[in-house]
Design a protein around this motif. Structure first.
Motif, PDB file in Angstrom:
ATOM      1  N   LEU A 140       0.814  -1.213   0.000  1.00 53.15           N
ATOM      2  CA  LEU A 140       0.000   0.000   0.000  1.00 53.15           C
ATOM      3  C   LEU A 140       0.852   1.269   0.000  1.00 53.15           C
ATOM      4  CD1 LEU A 140      -2.906  -0.905   2.464  1.00 53.15           C
ATOM      5  CD2 LEU A 140      -2.962  -0.794  -0.031  1.00 53.15           C
ATOM      6  N   ILE A 141       2.157   1.109   0.178  1.00 59.91           N
ATOM      7  CA  ILE A 141       3.073   2.259   0.143  1.00 59.91           C
ATOM      8  C   ILE A 141       4.279   1.882  -0.707  1.00 59.91           C
ATOM      9  CG2 ILE A 141       4.522   3.816   1.496  1.00 59.91           C
ATOM     10  CD1 ILE A 141       2.699   3.342   3.863  1.00 59.91           C
ATOM     11  N   SER A 142       4.655   2.774  -1.618  1.00 61.12           N
ATOM     12  CA  SER A 142       5.818   2.507  -2.465  1.00 61.12           C
ATOM     13  C   SER A 142       7.095   2.662  -1.640  1.00 61.12           C
ATOM     14  CB  SER A 142       5.850   3.491  -3.640  1.00 61.12           C
ATOM     15  OG  SER A 142       6.008   4.814  -3.176  1.00 61.12           O
ATOM     16  N   PRO A 143       8.193   2.031  -2.032  1.00 58.91           N
ATOM     17  CA  PRO A 143       9.455   2.124  -1.268  1.00 58.91           C
ATOM     18  C   PRO A 143       9.933   3.550  -1.068  1.00 58.91           C
ATOM     19  CG  PRO A 143       9.577   0.367  -2.912  1.00 58.91           C
ATOM     20  CD  PRO A 143       8.308   1.103  -3.177  1.00 58.91           C
ATOM     21  N   THR A 144       9.671   4.425  -2.034  1.00 61.40           N
ATOM     22  CA  THR A 144      10.113   5.817  -1.907  1.00 61.40           C
ATOM     23  C   THR A 144       9.081   6.703  -1.215  1.00 61.40           C
ATOM     24  OG1 THR A 144       9.221   6.343  -4.099  1.00 61.40           O
ATOM     25  CG2 THR A 144      11.530   5.621  -3.982  1.00 61.40           C
ATOM     26  N   GLY A 145       7.903   6.170  -0.984  1.00 62.83           N
ATOM     27  CA  GLY A 145       6.864   6.927  -0.288  1.00 62.83           C
ATOM     28  C   GLY A 145       6.102   7.917  -1.155  1.00 62.83           C
ATOM     29  N   HIS A 146       6.317   7.891  -2.455  1.00 63.73           N
ATOM     30  CA  HIS A 146       5.632   8.865  -3.311  1.00 63.73           C
ATOM     31  C   HIS A 146       4.266   8.367  -3.801  1.00 63.73           C
ATOM     32  CE1 HIS A 146       7.134   6.125  -6.331  1.00 63.73           C
ATOM     33  NE2 HIS A 146       6.540   6.804  -7.301  1.00 63.73           N
ATOM     34  N   VAL A 147       3.970   7.074  -3.542  1.00 63.50           N
ATOM     35  CA  VAL A 147       2.686   6.503  -3.951  1.00 63.50           C
ATOM     36  C   VAL A 147       2.092   5.741  -2.772  1.00 63.50           C
ATOM     37  CG1 VAL A 147       1.489   4.906  -5.498  1.00 63.50           C
ATOM     38  CG2 VAL A 147       3.400   6.267  -6.354  1.00 63.50           C
ATOM     39  N   SER A 148       0.819   5.955  -2.520  1.00 63.46           N
ATOM     40  CA  SER A 148       0.133   5.203  -1.464  1.00 63.46           C
ATOM     41  C   SER A 148      -1.203   4.717  -2.000  1.00 63.46           C
ATOM     42  CB  SER A 148      -0.088   6.072  -0.220  1.00 63.46           C
ATOM     43  OG  SER A 148      -0.939   7.166  -0.529  1.00 63.46           O
ATOM     44  N   GLY A 149      -1.644   3.608  -1.467  1.00 62.74           N
ATOM     45  CA  GLY A 149      -2.913   3.033  -1.890  1.00 62.74           C
ATOM     46  C   GLY A 149      -3.931   3.066  -0.774  1.00 62.74           C
ATOM     47  N   ILE A 150      -5.185   3.187  -1.161  1.00 62.28           N
ATOM     48  CA  ILE A 150      -6.300   3.129  -0.201  1.00 62.28           C
ATOM     49  C   ILE A 150      -7.125   1.894  -0.538  1.00 62.28           C
ATOM     50  CG2 ILE A 150      -8.347   4.293   0.684  1.00 62.28           C
ATOM     51  CD1 ILE A 150      -7.099   6.939  -0.143  1.00 62.28           C
ATOM     52  N   ASN A 151      -7.154   0.952   0.375  1.00 62.64           N
ATOM     53  CA  ASN A 151      -7.864  -0.303   0.146  1.00 62.64           C
ATOM     54  C   ASN A 151      -9.281  -0.210   0.730  1.00 62.64           C
ATOM     55  OD1 ASN A 151      -8.083  -3.057  -0.690  1.00 62.64           O
ATOM     56  ND2 ASN A 151      -7.938  -3.641   1.464  1.00 62.64           N
ATOM     57  N   ILE A 152     -10.284  -0.438  -0.103  1.00 63.39           N
ATOM     58  CA  ILE A 152     -11.682  -0.364   0.317  1.00 63.39           C
ATOM     59  C   ILE A 152     -12.326  -1.722   0.092  1.00 63.39           C
ATOM     60  CG2 ILE A 152     -13.906   0.770  -0.041  1.00 63.39           C
ATOM     61  CD1 ILE A 152     -12.401   3.175  -1.132  1.00 63.39           C
ATOM     62  N   GLU A 153     -12.826  -2.315   1.153  1.00 64.01           N
ATOM     63  CA  GLU A 153     -13.536  -3.592   1.063  1.00 64.01           C
ATOM     64  C   GLU A 153     -15.030  -3.317   0.875  1.00 64.01           C
ATOM     65  OE1 GLU A 153     -12.512  -6.681   1.016  1.00 64.01           O
ATOM     66  OE2 GLU A 153     -10.363  -6.318   1.333  1.00 64.01           O
ATOM     67  N   ILE A 154     -15.596  -3.868  -0.191  1.00 60.60           N
ATOM     68  CA  ILE A 154     -17.016  -3.673  -0.484  1.00 60.60           C
ATOM     69  C   ILE A 154     -17.713  -5.020  -0.457  1.00 60.60           C
ATOM     70  CG2 ILE A 154     -18.677  -2.891  -2.227  1.00 60.60           C
ATOM     71  CD1 ILE A 154     -16.610  -0.924  -3.216  1.00 60.60           C
ATOM     72  N   LEU A 155     -18.715  -5.130   0.377  1.00 63.13           N
ATOM     73  CA  LEU A 155     -19.504  -6.355   0.482  1.00 63.13           C
ATOM     74  C   LEU A 155     -20.789  -6.167  -0.316  1.00 63.13           C
ATOM     75  CD1 LEU A 155     -19.064  -7.138   4.298  1.00 63.13           C
ATOM     76  CD2 LEU A 155     -17.758  -8.053   2.367  1.00 63.13           C
ATOM     77  N   LYS A 156     -20.867  -6.842  -1.447  1.00 58.74           N
ATOM     78  CA  LYS A 156     -22.055  -6.726  -2.290  1.00 58.74           C
ATOM     79  C   LYS A 156     -23.163  -7.636  -1.761  1.00 58.74           C
ATOM     80  CE  LYS A 156     -19.769  -8.018  -5.827  1.00 58.74           C
ATOM     81  NZ  LYS A 156     -19.472  -8.471  -7.205  1.00 58.74           N
ATOM     82  N   PRO A 157     -24.390  -7.155  -1.719  1.00 58.32           N
ATOM     83  CA  PRO A 157     -25.504  -8.006  -1.277  1.00 58.32           C
ATOM     84  C   PRO A 157     -25.736  -9.198  -2.195  1.00 58.32           C
ATOM     85  CG  PRO A 157     -26.118  -5.684  -1.226  1.00 58.32           C
ATOM     86  CD  PRO A 157     -24.809  -5.768  -1.946  1.00 58.32           C
ATOM     87  N   GLY A 158     -25.387  -9.040  -3.480  1.00 56.22           N
ATOM     88  CA  GLY A 158     -25.580 -10.134  -4.424  1.00 56.22           C
ATOM     89  C   GLY A 158     -27.022 -10.338  -4.829  1.00 56.22           C
ATOM     90  N   LYS A 159     -27.827  -9.295  -4.737  1.00 54.24           N
ATOM     91  CA  LYS A 159     -29.246  -9.411  -5.076  1.00 54.24           C
ATOM     92  C   LYS A 159     -29.609  -8.762  -6.399  1.00 54.24           C
ATOM     93  CE  LYS A 159     -30.601  -9.363  -0.180  1.00 54.24           C
ATOM     94  NZ  LYS A 159     -31.414  -8.664   0.852  1.00 54.24           N
ATOM     95  N   ASP A 160     -28.695  -7.980  -6.959  1.00 52.15           N
ATOM     96  CA  ASP A 160     -29.008  -7.218  -8.161  1.00 52.15           C
ATOM     97  C   ASP A 160     -27.790  -7.168  -9.071  1.00 52.15           C
ATOM     98  OD1 ASP A 160     -29.997  -5.573 -10.098  1.00 52.15           O
ATOM     99  OD2 ASP A 160     -30.382  -3.859  -8.798  1.00 52.15           O
ATOM    100  N   GLU A 161     -27.985  -7.391 -10.383  1.00 53.82           N
ATOM    101  CA  GLU A 161     -26.881  -7.330 -11.333  1.00 53.82           C
ATOM    102  C   GLU A 161     -26.365  -5.912 -11.526  1.00 53.82           C
ATOM    103  OE1 GLU A 161     -28.088  -9.100 -14.955  1.00 53.82           O
ATOM    104  OE2 GLU A 161     -28.237 -11.133 -14.127  1.00 53.82           O
ATOM    105  N   GLN A 162     -27.111  -4.939 -11.051  1.00 55.49           N
ATOM    106  CA  GLN A 162     -26.722  -3.547 -11.215  1.00 55.49           C
ATOM    107  C   GLN A 162     -25.745  -3.098 -10.140  1.00 55.49           C
ATOM    108  OE1 GLN A 162     -27.629  -2.119 -13.944  1.00 55.49           O
ATOM    109  NE2 GLN A 162     -26.663  -0.122 -13.552  1.00 55.49           N
ATOM    110  N   GLU A 163     -25.415  -3.984  -9.203  1.00 50.86           N
ATOM    111  CA  GLU A 163     -24.537  -3.598  -8.088  1.00 50.86           C
ATOM    112  C   GLU A 163     -23.155  -3.188  -8.592  1.00 50.86           C
ATOM    113  OE1 GLU A 163     -26.600  -6.676  -4.887  1.00 50.86           O
ATOM    114  OE2 GLU A 163     -24.562  -7.015  -5.626  1.00 50.86           O
ATOM    115  N   VAL A 164     -22.561  -3.991  -9.458  1.00 46.19           N
ATOM    116  CA  VAL A 164     -21.213  -3.689  -9.956  1.00 46.19           C
ATOM    117  C   VAL A 164     -21.182  -2.375 -10.738  1.00 46.19           C
ATOM    118  CG1 VAL A 164     -19.391  -4.444 -11.538  1.00 46.19           C
ATOM    119  CG2 VAL A 164     -20.401  -6.066  -9.926  1.00 46.19           C
TER     120      VAL A 164
END
Length: 335
Positions: A5-29
Protein backbone atom coordinates in the motif's frame (compact mmCIF):
# COMPACT_ATOMS: atom_id res chain seq x y z
CA UNK A 1 2.75 -2.07 4.06
CA UNK A 2 5.79 -1.26 1.88
CA UNK A 3 5.41 -2.58 -1.67
CA UNK A 4 1.73 -3.25 -0.98
CA UNK A 5 0.00 0.00 0.00
CA UNK A 6 3.07 2.26 0.14
CA UNK A 7 5.82 2.51 -2.46
CA UNK A 8 9.45 2.12 -1.27
CA UNK A 9 10.11 5.82 -1.91
CA UNK A 10 6.86 6.93 -0.29
CA UNK A 11 5.63 8.87 -3.31
CA UNK A 12 2.69 6.50 -3.95
CA UNK A 13 0.13 5.20 -1.46
CA UNK A 14 -2.91 3.03 -1.89
CA UNK A 15 -6.30 3.13 -0.20
CA UNK A 16 -7.86 -0.30 0.15
CA UNK A 17 -11.68 -0.36 0.32
CA UNK A 18 -13.54 -3.59 1.06
CA UNK A 19 -17.02 -3.67 -0.48
CA UNK A 20 -19.50 -6.35 0.48
CA UNK A 21 -22.05 -6.73 -2.29
CA UNK A 22 -25.50 -8.01 -1.28
CA UNK A 23 -25.58 -10.13 -4.42
CA UNK A 24 -29.25 -9.41 -5.08
CA UNK A 25 -29.01 -7.22 -8.16
CA UNK A 26 -26.88 -7.33 -11.33
CA UNK A 27 -26.72 -3.55 -11.21
CA UNK A 28 -24.54 -3.60 -8.09
CA UNK A 29 -21.21 -3.69 -9.96
CA UNK A 30 -22.09 -0.84 -12.39
CA UNK A 31 -23.51 1.29 -9.57
CA UNK A 32 -20.42 0.85 -7.38
CA UNK A 33 -18.02 1.50 -10.27
CA UNK A 34 -19.83 4.59 -11.56
CA UNK A 35 -20.12 6.02 -8.03
CA UNK A 36 -16.40 5.39 -7.47
CA UNK A 37 -15.54 7.12 -10.73
CA UNK A 38 -17.62 10.08 -9.66
CA UNK A 39 -15.68 10.32 -6.39
CA UNK A 40 -12.39 10.12 -8.30
CA UNK A 41 -13.40 12.96 -10.62
CA UNK A 42 -14.47 15.11 -7.67
CA UNK A 43 -11.13 14.46 -5.96
CA UNK A 44 -9.19 15.34 -9.11
CA UNK A 45 -11.04 18.63 -9.42
CA UNK A 46 -10.30 19.45 -5.80
CA UNK A 47 -6.66 18.28 -5.97
CA UNK A 48 -5.39 18.63 -9.55
CA UNK A 49 -1.78 18.17 -8.40
CA UNK A 50 -2.43 14.58 -7.26
CA UNK A 51 -2.80 11.65 -9.66
CA UNK A 52 -5.39 9.08 -8.62
CA UNK A 53 -6.02 5.67 -10.18
CA UNK A 54 -9.00 3.38 -9.69
CA UNK A 55 -8.33 -0.35 -9.62
CA UNK A 56 -9.86 -3.45 -8.07
CA UNK A 57 -11.99 -6.52 -8.65
CA UNK A 58 -15.28 -4.68 -9.03
CA UNK A 59 -13.72 -2.17 -11.42
CA UNK A 60 -12.29 -5.05 -13.45
CA UNK A 61 -15.69 -6.75 -13.68
CA UNK A 62 -17.35 -3.61 -14.95
CA UNK A 63 -14.50 -2.86 -17.37
CA UNK A 64 -14.86 -6.28 -19.01
CA UNK A 65 -18.54 -5.67 -19.67
CA UNK A 66 -17.97 -2.06 -20.73
CA UNK A 67 -15.23 -2.94 -23.21
CA UNK A 68 -17.24 -5.88 -24.54
CA UNK A 69 -20.25 -3.68 -25.25
CA UNK A 70 -17.96 -1.15 -26.92
CA UNK A 71 -16.54 -3.85 -29.17
CA UNK A 72 -20.06 -4.91 -30.15
CA UNK A 73 -20.81 -1.36 -31.22
CA UNK A 74 -17.69 -1.10 -33.39
CA UNK A 75 -16.38 -4.53 -34.42
CA UNK A 76 -19.71 -6.03 -35.49
CA UNK A 77 -20.63 -3.18 -37.88
CA UNK A 78 -17.06 -3.06 -39.22
CA UNK A 79 -16.98 -6.79 -39.86
CA UNK A 80 -20.43 -6.61 -41.43
CA UNK A 81 -19.26 -3.97 -43.91
CA UNK A 82 -16.11 -5.92 -44.79
CA UNK A 83 -18.17 -9.07 -45.26
CA UNK A 84 -20.57 -7.29 -47.61
CA UNK A 85 -17.64 -6.04 -49.69
CA UNK A 86 -16.18 -9.54 -49.96
CA UNK A 87 -19.59 -10.98 -50.85
CA UNK A 88 -19.99 -8.36 -53.55
CA UNK A 89 -16.67 -9.35 -55.10
CA UNK A 90 -17.47 -13.07 -54.92
CA UNK A 91 -21.16 -13.09 -55.93
CA UNK A 92 -21.25 -10.00 -58.16
CA UNK A 93 -24.95 -9.78 -57.55
CA UNK A 94 -26.77 -7.11 -55.57
CA UNK A 95 -29.64 -9.50 -54.87
CA UNK A 96 -27.24 -12.11 -53.53
CA UNK A 97 -25.40 -9.65 -51.27
CA UNK A 98 -28.61 -8.07 -50.02
CA UNK A 99 -30.35 -11.38 -49.26
CA UNK A 100 -27.25 -12.74 -47.52
CA UNK A 101 -26.95 -9.64 -45.35
CA UNK A 102 -30.61 -10.07 -44.32
CA UNK A 103 -29.99 -13.68 -43.29
CA UNK A 104 -26.88 -12.75 -41.32
CA UNK A 105 -28.62 -9.91 -39.49
CA UNK A 106 -31.65 -12.07 -38.67
CA UNK A 107 -29.42 -14.87 -37.39
CA UNK A 108 -27.49 -12.54 -35.07
CA UNK A 109 -30.66 -10.87 -33.79
CA UNK A 110 -32.35 -14.24 -33.26
CA UNK A 111 -29.41 -15.63 -31.32
CA UNK A 112 -29.21 -12.58 -29.06
CA UNK A 113 -33.00 -12.38 -28.75
CA UNK A 114 -33.30 -16.01 -27.66
CA UNK A 115 -30.49 -15.37 -25.17
CA UNK A 116 -32.60 -12.60 -23.66
CA UNK A 117 -35.71 -14.78 -23.49
CA UNK A 118 -33.90 -17.60 -21.67
CA UNK A 119 -32.24 -15.17 -19.25
CA UNK A 120 -28.62 -15.24 -20.43
CA UNK A 121 -26.65 -12.19 -19.29
CA UNK A 122 -24.03 -10.56 -21.47
CA UNK A 123 -20.47 -11.09 -20.24
CA UNK A 124 -17.03 -10.53 -21.71
CA UNK A 125 -17.15 -13.94 -23.39
CA UNK A 126 -20.77 -13.90 -24.59
CA UNK A 127 -20.44 -10.47 -26.22
CA UNK A 128 -18.36 -12.21 -28.91
CA UNK A 129 -21.34 -14.33 -29.96
CA UNK A 130 -22.63 -11.93 -32.68
CA UNK A 131 -19.27 -11.93 -34.46
CA UNK A 132 -19.08 -15.73 -34.39
CA UNK A 133 -22.69 -16.07 -35.62
CA UNK A 134 -21.97 -13.57 -38.40
CA UNK A 135 -18.97 -15.61 -39.52
CA UNK A 136 -20.81 -18.94 -39.50
CA UNK A 137 -24.17 -17.78 -40.87
CA UNK A 138 -22.72 -16.53 -44.16
CA UNK A 139 -21.66 -20.04 -45.21
CA UNK A 140 -25.22 -21.39 -45.48
CA UNK A 141 -26.36 -18.60 -47.77
CA UNK A 142 -23.23 -18.80 -49.93
CA UNK A 143 -23.78 -22.51 -50.63
CA UNK A 144 -27.36 -21.97 -51.72
CA UNK A 145 -26.64 -18.84 -53.74
CA UNK A 146 -23.63 -20.17 -55.65
CA UNK A 147 -25.49 -23.34 -56.68
CA UNK A 148 -28.52 -21.30 -57.70
CA UNK A 149 -26.44 -18.87 -59.77
CA UNK A 150 -24.62 -21.77 -61.44
CA UNK A 151 -27.92 -23.38 -62.40
CA UNK A 152 -29.18 -20.10 -63.84
CA UNK A 153 -25.99 -19.76 -65.91
CA UNK A 154 -26.69 -23.23 -67.24
CA UNK A 155 -30.00 -21.92 -68.54
CA UNK A 156 -32.49 -22.86 -65.82
CA UNK A 157 -35.27 -20.49 -64.75
CA UNK A 158 -34.95 -18.74 -61.40
CA UNK A 159 -37.54 -20.81 -59.52
CA UNK A 160 -36.18 -24.03 -61.00
CA UNK A 161 -32.66 -22.98 -59.99
CA UNK A 162 -33.80 -22.27 -56.42
CA UNK A 163 -35.40 -25.71 -56.18
CA UNK A 164 -32.28 -27.36 -57.58
CA UNK A 165 -30.05 -25.49 -55.13
CA UNK A 166 -32.17 -26.60 -52.17
CA UNK A 167 -32.16 -30.20 -53.43
CA UNK A 168 -28.37 -30.23 -53.59
CA UNK A 169 -27.56 -28.23 -50.46
CA UNK A 170 -30.28 -28.99 -47.91
CA UNK A 171 -28.63 -32.04 -46.35
CA UNK A 172 -25.02 -30.70 -46.44
CA UNK A 173 -26.05 -27.36 -44.96
CA UNK A 174 -28.10 -29.10 -42.26
CA UNK A 175 -25.23 -31.42 -41.31
CA UNK A 176 -22.80 -28.51 -41.22
CA UNK A 177 -25.13 -26.44 -39.03
CA UNK A 178 -26.08 -29.21 -36.60
CA UNK A 179 -22.47 -30.36 -36.10
CA UNK A 180 -21.37 -26.75 -35.55
CA UNK A 181 -24.18 -26.24 -33.02
CA UNK A 182 -23.25 -29.46 -31.21
CA UNK A 183 -19.65 -28.31 -31.06
CA UNK A 184 -20.60 -25.04 -29.40
CA UNK A 185 -23.11 -26.73 -27.10
CA UNK A 186 -20.22 -28.84 -25.79
CA UNK A 187 -19.02 -25.65 -24.10
CA UNK A 188 -21.72 -26.35 -21.49
CA UNK A 189 -19.20 -28.73 -19.94
CA UNK A 190 -16.96 -25.74 -19.19
CA UNK A 191 -16.54 -24.73 -15.55
CA UNK A 192 -16.89 -21.05 -16.55
CA UNK A 193 -20.53 -19.90 -16.94
CA UNK A 194 -19.65 -17.13 -19.45
CA UNK A 195 -18.28 -19.71 -21.88
CA UNK A 196 -21.39 -21.84 -21.44
CA UNK A 197 -23.47 -18.80 -22.34
CA UNK A 198 -21.29 -18.12 -25.39
CA UNK A 199 -21.74 -21.68 -26.65
CA UNK A 200 -25.51 -21.60 -26.18
CA UNK A 201 -25.96 -18.25 -27.92
CA UNK A 202 -23.84 -19.25 -30.92
CA UNK A 203 -25.62 -22.61 -31.20
CA UNK A 204 -29.00 -20.88 -31.28
CA UNK A 205 -27.74 -18.38 -33.85
CA UNK A 206 -26.27 -21.11 -36.09
CA UNK A 207 -29.49 -23.12 -36.14
CA UNK A 208 -31.47 -19.93 -36.78
CA UNK A 209 -29.17 -19.27 -39.75
CA UNK A 210 -29.94 -22.74 -41.12
CA UNK A 211 -33.72 -22.23 -40.83
CA UNK A 212 -33.57 -18.79 -42.43
CA UNK A 213 -31.27 -20.04 -45.21
CA UNK A 214 -33.53 -22.88 -46.32
CA UNK A 215 -36.89 -21.23 -45.66
CA UNK A 216 -36.64 -17.44 -45.81
CA UNK A 217 -33.73 -17.05 -48.26
CA UNK A 218 -35.37 -19.06 -51.10
CA UNK A 219 -38.64 -17.17 -50.61
CA UNK A 220 -36.79 -13.84 -50.67
CA UNK A 221 -34.88 -14.78 -53.82
CA UNK A 222 -38.10 -15.93 -55.49
CA UNK A 223 -39.66 -12.46 -55.24
CA UNK A 224 -36.50 -10.41 -55.77
CA UNK A 225 -35.16 -9.60 -59.22
CA UNK A 226 -32.09 -11.77 -59.86
CA UNK A 227 -30.19 -11.07 -63.07
CA UNK A 228 -27.81 -13.84 -64.06
CA UNK A 229 -26.83 -14.19 -67.71
CA UNK A 230 -27.15 -17.66 -69.14
CA UNK A 231 -24.00 -18.97 -70.79
CA UNK A 232 -23.37 -21.82 -73.19
CA UNK A 233 -23.04 -25.12 -71.34
CA UNK A 234 -19.37 -25.46 -72.20
CA UNK A 235 -18.50 -22.04 -70.73
CA UNK A 236 -20.85 -22.25 -67.74
CA UNK A 237 -19.49 -25.58 -66.60
CA UNK A 238 -15.81 -24.74 -67.15
CA UNK A 239 -13.56 -23.38 -64.40
CA UNK A 240 -10.07 -23.10 -65.81
CA UNK A 241 -8.36 -22.35 -62.47
CA UNK A 242 -10.17 -25.32 -60.90
CA UNK A 243 -9.13 -27.62 -63.73
CA UNK A 244 -5.56 -26.39 -63.49
CA UNK A 245 -5.43 -26.99 -59.74
CA UNK A 246 -6.96 -30.46 -60.03
CA UNK A 247 -4.53 -31.44 -62.77
CA UNK A 248 -1.59 -30.19 -60.69
CA UNK A 249 -2.70 -32.17 -57.63
CA UNK A 250 -3.37 -35.37 -59.59
CA UNK A 251 -0.02 -35.30 -61.41
CA UNK A 252 1.98 -34.61 -58.23
CA UNK A 253 -0.12 -36.52 -55.72
CA UNK A 254 2.72 -38.35 -53.94
CA UNK A 255 5.06 -35.37 -53.46
CA UNK A 256 2.12 -33.23 -52.36
CA UNK A 257 0.89 -35.89 -49.92
CA UNK A 258 4.24 -36.35 -48.16
CA UNK A 259 5.08 -32.66 -48.38
CA UNK A 260 1.77 -31.55 -46.84
CA UNK A 261 2.08 -34.26 -44.18
CA UNK A 262 5.53 -32.97 -43.18
CA UNK A 263 4.23 -29.40 -43.28
CA UNK A 264 1.37 -30.30 -40.93
CA UNK A 265 3.76 -32.06 -38.53
CA UNK A 266 5.98 -28.96 -38.39
CA UNK A 267 2.99 -26.72 -37.71
CA UNK A 268 1.57 -29.06 -35.09
CA UNK A 269 4.91 -29.14 -33.29
CA UNK A 270 4.39 -25.46 -32.54
CA UNK A 271 1.88 -26.51 -29.89
CA UNK A 272 4.80 -27.31 -27.62
CA UNK A 273 5.67 -23.59 -27.59
CA UNK A 274 2.28 -22.55 -26.18
CA UNK A 275 2.43 -21.30 -22.59
CA UNK A 276 -0.51 -21.26 -20.22
CA UNK A 277 -0.89 -17.73 -18.92
CA UNK A 278 -3.78 -15.62 -17.72
CA UNK A 279 -2.79 -12.04 -16.94
CA UNK A 280 -6.10 -10.23 -16.55
CA UNK A 281 -4.64 -6.76 -16.81
CA UNK A 282 -3.25 -7.53 -20.28
CA UNK A 283 -6.74 -8.33 -21.53
CA UNK A 284 -7.14 -4.58 -21.97
CA UNK A 285 -5.36 -2.30 -24.39
CA UNK A 286 -3.17 0.44 -22.95
CA UNK A 287 -5.66 3.06 -24.12
CA UNK A 288 -8.10 2.03 -21.38
CA UNK A 289 -7.97 3.64 -17.93
CA UNK A 290 -8.20 0.25 -16.22
CA UNK A 291 -4.99 -0.91 -17.96
CA UNK A 292 -3.17 2.33 -17.15
CA UNK A 293 -4.20 2.05 -13.49
CA UNK A 294 -3.18 -1.60 -13.35
CA UNK A 295 0.24 -0.98 -14.89
CA UNK A 296 0.84 1.92 -12.50
CA UNK A 297 -0.11 -0.15 -9.46
CA UNK A 298 2.09 -3.05 -10.53
CA UNK A 299 5.05 -0.77 -11.16
CA UNK A 300 4.87 1.24 -7.92
CA UNK A 301 2.97 -0.90 -5.42
CA UNK A 302 2.20 -4.57 -5.95
CA UNK A 303 0.93 -7.04 -8.50
CA UNK A 304 -2.47 -8.69 -8.58
CA UNK A 305 -1.26 -12.29 -8.41
CA UNK A 306 -0.82 -13.39 -4.80
CA UNK A 307 0.72 -16.65 -3.59
CA UNK A 308 -0.55 -17.77 -0.18
CA UNK A 309 1.04 -20.47 1.98
CA UNK A 310 -0.66 -22.32 4.83
CA UNK A 311 1.91 -23.27 7.49
CA UNK A 312 0.34 -25.58 10.06
CA UNK A 313 1.66 -25.58 13.64
CA UNK A 314 0.30 -29.04 14.34
CA UNK A 315 -1.44 -28.10 17.60
CA UNK A 316 -4.05 -25.76 18.98
CA UNK A 317 -2.55 -22.32 19.67
CA UNK A 318 0.78 -23.49 18.27
CA UNK A 319 1.22 -20.38 16.16
CA UNK A 320 2.17 -18.50 19.34
CA UNK A 321 4.97 -20.89 20.26
CA UNK A 322 8.55 -19.53 19.92
CA UNK A 323 9.65 -22.58 17.93
CA UNK A 324 6.87 -22.05 15.36
CA UNK A 325 7.59 -18.32 15.09
CA UNK A 326 11.30 -19.04 14.60
CA UNK A 327 10.49 -21.55 11.84
CA UNK A 328 8.11 -19.05 10.25
CA UNK A 329 10.87 -16.43 10.25
CA UNK A 330 13.25 -18.91 8.60
CA UNK A 331 10.67 -19.51 5.87
CA UNK A 332 10.24 -15.77 5.42
CA UNK A 333 13.99 -15.22 5.06
CA UNK A 334 14.27 -18.12 2.61
CA UNK A 335 11.39 -16.87 0.48
Amino acid sequence: LVNRLISPTGHVSGINIEILKPGKDEQEVPDITLFSRKLVEEFRLAHPDIDIYLIGGIVFDFAFKEVGMGDMATLVPAMFVVLLLVLGIILRSFSGVFSTSIIIALSMLTGMGLAGWVGISLTTASTNAPIIILTLAVADSIHILTTMFHSMRMGKAKHEAIAESLRINLVPVFLTSITTAIGFLSMNFSDAPPFRDLGNIVAMGVMAAFVYSVVFLPALLAVMPVRIKAKPESKASTCRPCEGLSSFVIKRQKPLFWGMLAFMVVLTAGMTQIELDDDWIKYFDKKYAIRQAGDFAQEHLTGFDIIEYSLESGESGGINEPAYLAKLDEFKQWY
